[in-house]
Design a protein around this motif. Sequence first.
Motif, PDB file in Angstrom:
ATOM      1  N   ILE A  50       0.907  -1.263  -0.048  1.00  0.00           N
ATOM      2  CA  ILE A  50      -0.020  -0.104   0.011  1.00  0.00           C
ATOM      3  C   ILE A  50       0.607   1.235  -0.125  1.00  0.00           C
ATOM      4  CG2 ILE A  50      -1.604   1.081   0.974  1.00  0.00           C
ATOM      5  CD1 ILE A  50      -2.853  -1.543   2.444  1.00  0.00           C
ATOM      6  N   GLN A  51       1.756   1.207   0.830  1.00  0.00           N
ATOM      7  CA  GLN A  51       2.680   2.471   0.803  1.00  0.00           C
ATOM      8  C   GLN A  51       3.348   2.816  -0.480  1.00  0.00           C
ATOM      9  OE1 GLN A  51       5.336   0.912   3.989  1.00  0.00           O
ATOM     10  NE2 GLN A  51       4.320   2.507   5.526  1.00  0.00           N
ATOM     11  N   TYR A  52       3.826   1.745  -1.160  1.00  0.00           N
ATOM     12  CA  TYR A  52       4.437   2.045  -2.478  1.00  0.00           C
ATOM     13  C   TYR A  52       3.668   1.697  -3.754  1.00  0.00           C
ATOM     14  CZ  TYR A  52       9.009   2.453   0.001  1.00  0.00           C
ATOM     15  OH  TYR A  52       9.962   3.088   0.652  1.00  0.00           O
ATOM     16  N   LYS A  53       2.240   1.791  -3.502  1.00  0.00           N
ATOM     17  CA  LYS A  53       1.407   1.298  -4.442  1.00  0.00           C
ATOM     18  C   LYS A  53       1.395   2.168  -5.824  1.00  0.00           C
ATOM     19  CE  LYS A  53      -3.209   1.581  -6.378  1.00  0.00           C
ATOM     20  NZ  LYS A  53      -3.783   2.580  -7.061  1.00  0.00           N
ATOM     21  N   ILE A  54       1.529   3.482  -5.639  1.00  0.00           N
ATOM     22  CA  ILE A  54       1.670   4.168  -6.672  1.00  0.00           C
ATOM     23  C   ILE A  54       2.930   4.197  -7.651  1.00  0.00           C
ATOM     24  CG2 ILE A  54       1.664   6.762  -7.368  1.00  0.00           C
ATOM     25  CD1 ILE A  54       0.147   7.472  -4.589  1.00  0.00           C
ATOM     26  N   TYR A  55       3.978   4.003  -6.913  1.00  0.00           N
ATOM     27  CA  TYR A  55       5.129   3.528  -7.727  1.00  0.00           C
ATOM     28  C   TYR A  55       5.102   2.070  -8.191  1.00  0.00           C
ATOM     29  CZ  TYR A  55       9.785   1.723  -8.177  1.00  0.00           C
ATOM     30  OH  TYR A  55      11.035   1.208  -8.756  1.00  0.00           O
ATOM     31  N   LEU A  56       4.666   1.182  -7.524  1.00  0.00           N
ATOM     32  CA  LEU A  56       4.499  -0.126  -7.866  1.00  0.00           C
ATOM     33  C   LEU A  56       3.684  -0.326  -9.537  1.00  0.00           C
ATOM     34  CD1 LEU A  56       4.041  -1.990  -4.515  1.00  0.00           C
ATOM     35  CD2 LEU A  56       6.211  -1.811  -5.845  1.00  0.00           C
ATOM     36  N   GLU A  57       2.410   0.512  -9.199  1.00  0.00           N
ATOM     37  CA  GLU A  57       1.814   0.428 -10.450  1.00  0.00           C
ATOM     38  C   GLU A  57       2.199   0.889 -11.696  1.00  0.00           C
ATOM     39  OE1 GLU A  57      -1.827   2.712  -9.419  1.00  0.00           O
ATOM     40  OE2 GLU A  57      -3.117   1.468 -10.952  1.00  0.00           O
ATOM     41  N   GLU A 140       8.706   7.853  -6.663  1.00  0.00           N
ATOM     42  CA  GLU A 140       9.550   6.910  -6.028  1.00  0.00           C
ATOM     43  C   GLU A 140       8.909   6.526  -4.778  1.00  0.00           C
ATOM     44  OE1 GLU A 140      13.937   7.897  -8.130  1.00  0.00           O
ATOM     45  OE2 GLU A 140      13.297   8.598  -6.217  1.00  0.00           O
ATOM     46  N   ASN A 141       8.429   7.339  -3.870  1.00  0.00           N
ATOM     47  CA  ASN A 141       8.128   6.899  -2.608  1.00  0.00           C
ATOM     48  C   ASN A 141       6.697   6.599  -2.437  1.00  0.00           C
ATOM     49  OD1 ASN A 141      10.387   7.263  -0.765  1.00  0.00           O
ATOM     50  ND2 ASN A 141      10.595   8.758  -2.167  1.00  0.00           N
ATOM     51  N   GLY A 142       6.026   6.557  -3.817  1.00  0.00           N
ATOM     52  CA  GLY A 142       4.555   5.844  -3.661  1.00  0.00           C
ATOM     53  C   GLY A 142       3.819   7.189  -2.990  1.00  0.00           C
ATOM     54  N   PHE A 143       4.362   8.314  -3.204  1.00  0.00           N
ATOM     55  CA  PHE A 143       3.380   9.383  -2.401  1.00  0.00           C
ATOM     56  C   PHE A 143       2.478  10.200  -3.445  1.00  0.00           C
ATOM     57  CE2 PHE A 143       2.634  13.447  -0.068  1.00  0.00           C
ATOM     58  CZ  PHE A 143       2.750  12.948   1.221  1.00  0.00           C
TER      59      PHE A 143
END
Length: 417
Positions: A50-57, A140-143
């Motif tokens: 969840i923390q990095y979801k934006i980056y992972l996606e 990079e930090n999923g923020f």
Amino acid sequence: MNSRKEALNILFEVIKNNKFSNKLLNNLIKKEAMSKEDIAFIFKLVYGTIQYKIYLEYVVNKLIDPEKTDYKIQILLWMNLYQIKFLNSKPYYVINEAVEIAKDINKNYSGLVNKVSKSLLEEKYWEVDIKNKQNILSLENGFPFWLFKKIEKDYSRDQAEEFVLISNVESKISMRLNTLKISKEEFEKNYLEKYELKNSKLINYFYLSNKNIVNEDIFKKGYVTIQDQTSGLASHILNPRKESKVLDMCCAPGGKLTHLAQIMQNTGTIDAYELQENKMKLIQENLNRLGVENVNLVCKNALDIDERKYNYILLDAPCSGYGVLRRKPEIKLKKHSETETQNLLNLQLELLEKAYRCLDKDGELVYSTCTINKDENENQIEKFLERHKDIEKIFEKVFFGREYDNDGFYICKMKIK
Ligand SMILES: C[S@@+](CC[C@H](N)C(=O)[O-])C[C@H]1O[C@@H](n2cnc3c(N)ncnc32)[C@H](O)[C@@H]1O
């Protein structure tokens, strides 16, 4: 139960169906069949993904067409990348298990999961390459960019960058000693070393730990309760005297409420309100476990409470929660609409007005939130003080979270002039 599969199911509920990760994860602790190691691994996978979801996606979408890929399979691939890049897990296990899980979801996807997961081992795909270089750190930090921009506008670019970095650092478990049940001396003599507790540098009677203690005797017997240090400051700063009349307007699950009772040494009365019926049981359990006896608990909208006069009022308002992203990382995945934001601001304002009408002439009021957002905090209070010239601010502080390994938090104490 397979840990990765369990983690995937929780992630699906959180990301697709807006459930809270901490609630689903806490249910796991109650499952006797799971080992401590399995539970710890599932926590890590769920929080990390969840923390990095934006980056992972962003990375996975370089390799698939998201429009044509089952959503659960996409989450499975994000989870794989998280394990490979951030946990240094052995690729063989990650990929094999993912292929087996994919077969259960839909056999047609097992080949794709195998192929994409192998590609995800190649570091060239991990790079963030976007036009707007200012957004690289966030991605990079999923923020989320929108939240970065908001904090930058409210405070500064440096502050926003620091906030991004801190938002993925694992938080320690913070607990408050309950002096209604045990003295500080006795507690420290018997348990400080045993549980490797460190004294908080921010607030007395608080300890930090690397271990979850909710299944331990010190928790069950009510010697301690889980509460963040900054959250403790709200009751500490209100500091109600013994035998006084206190109002806690929004009390679930009761962290600050039970702290107020502790400060008052179970004397006087605290009228405690909570809107949501389904939270009453937990509040009552906390009151019982911690030996609190001076609370009159009512399930009611705080806007409808009788306007009696109180010496002390705590308004720990419903808020956007940006200060607790480390514990509830899914908050950053949901941007509130304009209407939702406005409704929340209006509710806070109305609750403040209600607090004003309930304040005795020598009364004191603490307004607090667990968010970093000027509109809900500093600006909200500024407007309140403009409307009520007879009120003055006597304490105000924003915590961003880096200060004492704490949550992000806002506290303002006011009184009648
Ligand atoms: C920030 S939490 C309170 C945390 C609590 N003070 C503690 O320390 O454990 C805000 C709470 O306000 C409740 N709430 C929201 N709107 C409310 C209202 N109009 N009246 C009473 N409670 C409300 C929410 O259900 C939520 O439990």
